[in-house]
Scaffold this motif. Structure first.
Motif, PDB file in Angstrom:
ATOM      1  N   THR A 162       0.746  -1.315  -0.066  1.00  0.00           N
ATOM      2  CA  THR A 162      -0.043   0.012   0.019  1.00  0.00           C
ATOM      3  C   THR A 162       0.878   1.286  -0.061  1.00  0.00           C
ATOM      4  O   THR A 162       1.831   1.374   1.060  1.00  0.00           O
ATOM      5  CB  THR A 162      -0.844  -0.042   1.189  1.00  0.00           C
ATOM      6  OG1 THR A 162      -1.734  -1.254   1.148  1.00  0.00           O
ATOM      7  CG2 THR A 162      -1.944   1.327   1.064  1.00  0.00           C
ATOM      8  N   VAL A 163       0.815   2.161  -0.873  1.00  0.00           N
ATOM      9  CA  VAL A 163       1.484   3.207  -1.002  1.00  0.00           C
ATOM     10  C   VAL A 163       0.879   4.454  -0.325  1.00  0.00           C
ATOM     11  O   VAL A 163      -0.079   4.228   0.246  1.00  0.00           O
ATOM     12  CB  VAL A 163       1.517   3.841  -2.534  1.00  0.00           C
ATOM     13  CG1 VAL A 163       2.295   2.872  -3.503  1.00  0.00           C
ATOM     14  CG2 VAL A 163       0.214   4.254  -3.011  1.00  0.00           C
ATOM     15  N   PRO A 164       1.470   5.488   0.358  1.00  0.00           N
ATOM     16  CA  PRO A 164       1.134   6.321   1.004  1.00  0.00           C
ATOM     17  C   PRO A 164      -0.272   6.917   0.768  1.00  0.00           C
ATOM     18  O   PRO A 164      -1.187   6.845   1.611  1.00  0.00           O
ATOM     19  CB  PRO A 164       2.166   7.379   1.177  1.00  0.00           C
ATOM     20  CG  PRO A 164       3.666   6.834   0.778  1.00  0.00           C
ATOM     21  CD  PRO A 164       3.143   5.407  -0.130  1.00  0.00           C
ATOM     22  N   GLU A 165      -0.199   7.268  -0.528  1.00  0.00           N
ATOM     23  CA  GLU A 165      -1.797   8.067  -0.827  1.00  0.00           C
ATOM     24  C   GLU A 165      -3.104   6.726  -0.626  1.00  0.00           C
ATOM     25  O   GLU A 165      -4.066   7.521  -0.537  1.00  0.00           O
ATOM     26  CB  GLU A 165      -1.662   8.407  -2.498  1.00  0.00           C
ATOM     27  CG  GLU A 165      -0.551   9.675  -2.633  1.00  0.00           C
ATOM     28  CD  GLU A 165       0.708   8.874  -2.682  1.00  0.00           C
ATOM     29  OE1 GLU A 165       1.186   7.965  -2.617  1.00  0.00           O
ATOM     30  OE2 GLU A 165       1.735   9.916  -2.238  1.00  0.00           O
ATOM     31  N   ASP A 166      -2.804   5.648  -0.707  1.00  0.00           N
ATOM     32  CA  ASP A 166      -3.712   4.890  -0.522  1.00  0.00           C
ATOM     33  C   ASP A 166      -4.080   4.326   0.531  1.00  0.00           C
ATOM     34  O   ASP A 166      -4.765   3.479   1.071  1.00  0.00           O
ATOM     35  CB  ASP A 166      -3.489   3.653  -1.443  1.00  0.00           C
ATOM     36  CG  ASP A 166      -3.497   3.940  -2.984  1.00  0.00           C
ATOM     37  OD1 ASP A 166      -4.174   4.885  -3.401  1.00  0.00           O
ATOM     38  OD2 ASP A 166      -3.131   3.258  -3.764  1.00  0.00           O
ATOM     39  N   ALA A 171      -6.600   1.233   5.056  1.00  0.00           N
ATOM     40  CA  ALA A 171      -6.989   0.758   6.467  1.00  0.00           C
ATOM     41  C   ALA A 171      -8.364   0.585   6.685  1.00  0.00           C
ATOM     42  O   ALA A 171      -8.682  -0.250   7.617  1.00  0.00           O
ATOM     43  CB  ALA A 171      -6.154   1.873   7.130  1.00  0.00           C
ATOM     44  N   ARG A 172      -9.133   1.415   6.069  1.00  0.00           N
ATOM     45  CA  ARG A 172     -10.578   1.323   6.387  1.00  0.00           C
ATOM     46  C   ARG A 172     -11.084   0.100   5.797  1.00  0.00           C
ATOM     47  O   ARG A 172     -11.763  -0.616   6.496  1.00  0.00           O
ATOM     48  CB  ARG A 172     -11.146   2.577   5.501  1.00  0.00           C
ATOM     49  CG  ARG A 172     -12.561   2.707   5.999  1.00  0.00           C
ATOM     50  CD  ARG A 172     -13.344   4.129   5.227  1.00  0.00           C
ATOM     51  NE  ARG A 172     -12.373   5.079   5.214  1.00  0.00           N
ATOM     52  CZ  ARG A 172     -12.055   5.535   4.142  1.00  0.00           C
ATOM     53  NH1 ARG A 172     -12.157   5.113   3.018  1.00  0.00           N
ATOM     54  NH2 ARG A 172     -11.051   6.791   4.068  1.00  0.00           N
ATOM     55  N   ARG A 186      -0.843   8.661   6.753  1.00  0.00           N
ATOM     56  CA  ARG A 186      -0.488   9.115   5.361  1.00  0.00           C
ATOM     57  C   ARG A 186       0.653  10.090   5.019  1.00  0.00           C
ATOM     58  O   ARG A 186       1.674   9.589   4.236  1.00  0.00           O
ATOM     59  CB  ARG A 186      -1.893   9.336   4.337  1.00  0.00           C
ATOM     60  CG  ARG A 186      -1.402   9.683   2.886  1.00  0.00           C
ATOM     61  CD  ARG A 186      -2.668  10.204   2.290  1.00  0.00           C
ATOM     62  NE  ARG A 186      -3.270  11.278   2.885  1.00  0.00           N
ATOM     63  CZ  ARG A 186      -4.477  11.705   2.680  1.00  0.00           C
ATOM     64  NH1 ARG A 186      -5.322  11.152   1.931  1.00  0.00           N
ATOM     65  NH2 ARG A 186      -4.917  12.852   3.171  1.00  0.00           N
ATOM     66  N   GLN A 187       0.430  11.391   5.812  1.00  0.00           N
ATOM     67  CA  GLN A 187       1.497  12.027   5.562  1.00  0.00           C
ATOM     68  C   GLN A 187       3.092  11.803   6.265  1.00  0.00           C
ATOM     69  O   GLN A 187       3.864  11.964   5.543  1.00  0.00           O
ATOM     70  CB  GLN A 187       0.851  13.684   6.228  1.00  0.00           C
ATOM     71  CG  GLN A 187       1.953  14.747   6.019  1.00  0.00           C
ATOM     72  CD  GLN A 187       2.069  14.779   4.439  1.00  0.00           C
ATOM     73  OE1 GLN A 187       1.200  14.642   3.555  1.00  0.00           O
ATOM     74  NE2 GLN A 187       3.210  15.339   4.074  1.00  0.00           N
TER      75      GLN A 187
END
Length: 761
Positions: A162-166, A171-172, A186-187
């Motif tokens: 999972t890349v940061p943007e996703d 997680a949800r 994410r940040q």
């Protein structure tokens, strides 16, 4: 005492058929299944490592496999070391037995100069400091436990690809309860990756990601790896992550020479991205696979096995469908002992006395373990054992061969072995064990242990372990008709150090349930078995509850003969006796009927037969649906209910008040020597900072501020909300007990325990 498996041999067998001698029918079926995909479903204590090492050795000795063409992978360095040691004893030297990470790292180091150029970037072994810096750049102030949880969340994201943007959406979808706002994670995740790139470093997860990238992008590299390794064995297959499975598929290519071994009932690392789906779906992916079940339990007595089977009989979900009914091969032993105590110190003292009784009965300290759900529970047991003068060791501490006294002893023994003229060996007796004692006596080893505990006793225990290893090595060499001198012993030490195959240290083991995976003892005490601890409070979904059940199953199956299970009704002496024994014991301990399944996430206050029905679950059922104060949507998530708004709706947070509350909470935690979340969780602080209550009634209306906390902290919190400075040094009477029963979301035990023996960490 451990039962010897059938036909166990102290030295290498003479030929291929001798490798099979003494294996039970199912183990023999595993060992002789040398072609095509093979799936071994192996229950706890059934000799799975024996079966797969004999399979490899049989394949090598029969000429079907070349040792250099076999790669066996597992999840911890200790397990890989044990596998290498067993293969060496079976005459199958040259087989590569590694963790996923070490195998991938070895390949990267070899291919990187050719496919990328230059040396492989430096590996950061502890990423937490880099995560802390990334969080600081995002203007986030994190406590130690929050930092650890955030680091674990980044690791989960990477092994699930999972890349940061996703991350927020992933997680949800996975139902994860993030330790911070998903947008914040994410940040931090994004900045963390940027910091690594700027500094030219990689982390453990990058090792797998880069190995996958190289194999996918460079066909000639993939072909070279597949030419090198033609046979694969994967141990603990229930713990593979999507990223590890992707790497395994690339290693394997179109071939089918794969043997996997696992037990879905021992899946306890899902928070790291591990999933039993690949084990349970192996037959679907490989319709022609040979499937063998190992159910003969050589480790535990019928009484222990009966309890383990009963525990899993109540399980639900897909993993439960793959459970194995174990059959003990041992003679009858004592029944498991259930003990209830008034408070935690009493539980620890009672457990220590039982340990003392076992020691007096002749059970070795190294064959006794006390297992708990989270590491924070260990302190009271350390104290109780120390009070009785009982030596102990904490699982997950420094590796044996990396201890200073062991390194020093190794150098002395190596020097002494170089020649009989060494002054340390002047007039030395013929016995190897006595020679080892003579050498180590120059560094303080004595026949009798020092009194008390602490560093002096730990040093003695390390040296004593080397002496016992010398005695065992001498006996094994004599049985095999081989020389047993210092040179051979030093060679054995070097091989064990390379394989991280440490001898047992003579002390009672204190460990978390996670770190106990793969280990076993004659006597095991499972402590702190209460609702809110096992299952732990933050286990709310059916899937999370079932993983907590499997964690207890792992604990039960660590015991060979003696098993104790205990719980305390209160945390501290004189505290409110409101705790309930773990629901997992319902119908198993004498005098308790099997209960109807409790609601998802039911904790201490869940309704049970004969219970009062009080507690969080009962309170929630009697309330009207709670709606978001911004958009009006009915709130279902725990954190949203605490904030009384959707996580995505605008916040009216008073940042100045929030910072004052955090500083005050930190000081209260310091004064009471408690984790900060035991005062108030972050979510509760956010709710207070958003509402800025002006009265006791308004503060009491915030979820997480129950009667006990209102009495203890209410005045100080209201002062902070008015902009005043409460006396942070004012004494606080007692320590917070479990969350008050009027709390919607318990504040206690928000900490997630990853365990020292988590995969690859």
């Amino acid at each position: 005492m451990q039962v010897q498996l059938p036909g166990a041999q102290p030295f290498p067998p003479q030929d291929a058929d001798a490798v099979l001698a003494g294996l039970d029918p199912e183990q023999r079926a595993v060992a002789t299944a040398l072609s095509g995909p093979v799936c071994v479903l192996a229950g706890a204590g059934t000799g799975k490592t024996r079966a797969i090492t004999h399979r490899i050795a049989y394949g090598v000795r029969s000429g079907v496999m070349q040792p250099q063409r076999v790669l066996a992978v597992t999840f911890t360095a200790r397990a890989a070391g044990e596998m290498r040691g067993r293969l060496r004893q079976l005459g199958a030297e040259g087989v590569q037995a590694r963790t996923f990470h070490s195998a991938a790292l070895r390949q990267l180091q070899y291919f990187w100069p050719r496919v990328v150029g230059g040396e492989l970037p430096r590996l950061v072994e502890r990423k937490v400091q880099l995560v802390a810096e990334a969080a600081a750049r995002c203007r986030l102030r994190l406590e130690r436990t929050e930092l650890r949880d955030l680091t674990g969340e980044i690791e989960w994201a990477k092994v699930t690809q999972t890349v940061p943007e996703d991350y927020p959406a992933a997680a949800r979808l996975a139902g994860r309860e993030a330790p911070r706002d998903p947008a914040e994670i994410r940040q931090v995740y994004k900045v963390y990756e940027e910091l690594k790139r700027d500094r030219g470093v990689i982390d453990f997860e990058d090792v797998l990601l880069l190995a996958v990238g190289v194999l996918e992008d460079r066909a000639e590299v993939a072909e070279q790896v597949r030419a090198q390794y033609q046979h694969f064995v994967v141990d603990e297959y229930q713990d593979v992550s999507p990223l590890q499975q992707r790497l395994l598929d690339l290693w394997l290519g179109p071939r089918s020479s794969l043997c996997v071994v696992g037990d879905a009932s021992q899946t306890i690392y899902s928070f790291t991205g591990a999933t039993p789906s690949y084990l349970l779906g192996f037959r679907e992916k490989h319709p022609d696979a040979t499937v063998v079940k190992l159910v003969r339990d050589y480790r535990s007595t019928p009484q222990v096995v009966h309890l383990a089977n009963g525990l899993l009989a109540q399980a639900r979900g897909r993993a439960a469908a793959g459970r194995l009914e174990l059959v003990s091969q041992r003679e009858a032993g004592p029944d498991p002992v259930y003990s209830e105590y008034q408070d935690e110190p009493a539980e620890a003292e009672g457990t220590a006395r039982k340990v003392q009784a076992l020691l007096a009965a002749g059970v070795r300290a190294s064959e006794i373990a006390v297992l708990f759900r989270i590491n924070g529970q260990s302190a009271v047991y350390e104290q109780a054992l120390a009070d009785l003068g009982i030596a102990y060791q904490l699982r997950g501490a420094e590796r044996f061969f990396e201890r200073p006294e062991v390194r020093e002893a190794g150098m002395l023994l190596r020097g002494a072995a170089r020649g009989s003229t060494d002054p340390l060996l002047d007039g030395a007796p013929e016995s190897l064990a006595e020679q080892v004692r003579a050498v180590l006596s120059t560094r303080g080893f004595t026949a009798q242990p020092p009194s008390g505990s602490g560093a002096v006793r730990e040093r003695w225990e390390s040296l004593a372990a080397l002496v016992r290893l010398g005695e065992e090595f001498e006996a094994a060499q004599s049985a095999a008709g081989l020389p047993a001198d210092l040179s051979a012993y030093v060679t054995e030490l070097d091989a064990r150090a390379a394989a991280q195959h440490a001898p047992a240290v003579e002390g009672v083991t204190l460990a978390s349930l996670h770190s106990a995976k793969g280990l076993e003892w004659d006597a095991v005490f499972l402590v702190g078995l209460t609702e809110g601890m096992l299952p732990i409070t933050y286990a709310r979904t059916d899937e999370q509850i079932e993983e907590e059940r499997r964690l207890l199953y792992v604990g039960v199956t660590r015991a060979r003969a003696h098993l104790g299970l205990s719980w305390a009704l209160a945390r501290s002496p004189g505290g409110r006796a409101s705790r309930q024994p773990s629901r997992f014991l319902d119908g198993l301990r004498p005098g308790t009927p099997a209960r109807a399944a409790r609601g998802v996430g039911g904790g201490r206050g869940s309704i049970t037969e004969g219970g009062s029905g009080r507690g969080p679950a009962a309170v929630r059922r009697n309330r009207a649906p709670l709606k978001c104060r911004v958009c009006g949507r009915v709130l279902t998530e725990a954190v949203e209910r605490k904030l009384r708004r959707c996580e995505g709706c605008p916040s009216e947070l008073d940042e100045g008040l929030y910072e004052r509350l955090r500083d005050w909470r930190g000081e209260q935690a310091r004064l009471q020597s408690l984790p900060a979340y035991c005062v108030f969780t972050d979510a509760t602080l956010v709710a207070i900072a958003e509402d800025a209550p002006g009265s006791v009634a308004e503060l009491a209306g915030i979820a997480g501020v129950g009667r006990a906390k209102l009495d203890k902290y209410g005045a100080a919190v209201l002062s902070l909300c008015r902009g005043e400075s409460p006396d942070a040094s004012a004494p606080v009477e007692g320590q917070p007990e479990e969350p008050d029963e009027s709390d919607d979301i318990p504040d206690l035990w928000d900490e997630k325990d990853t365990g020292e023996n988590s995969p690859e960490k």
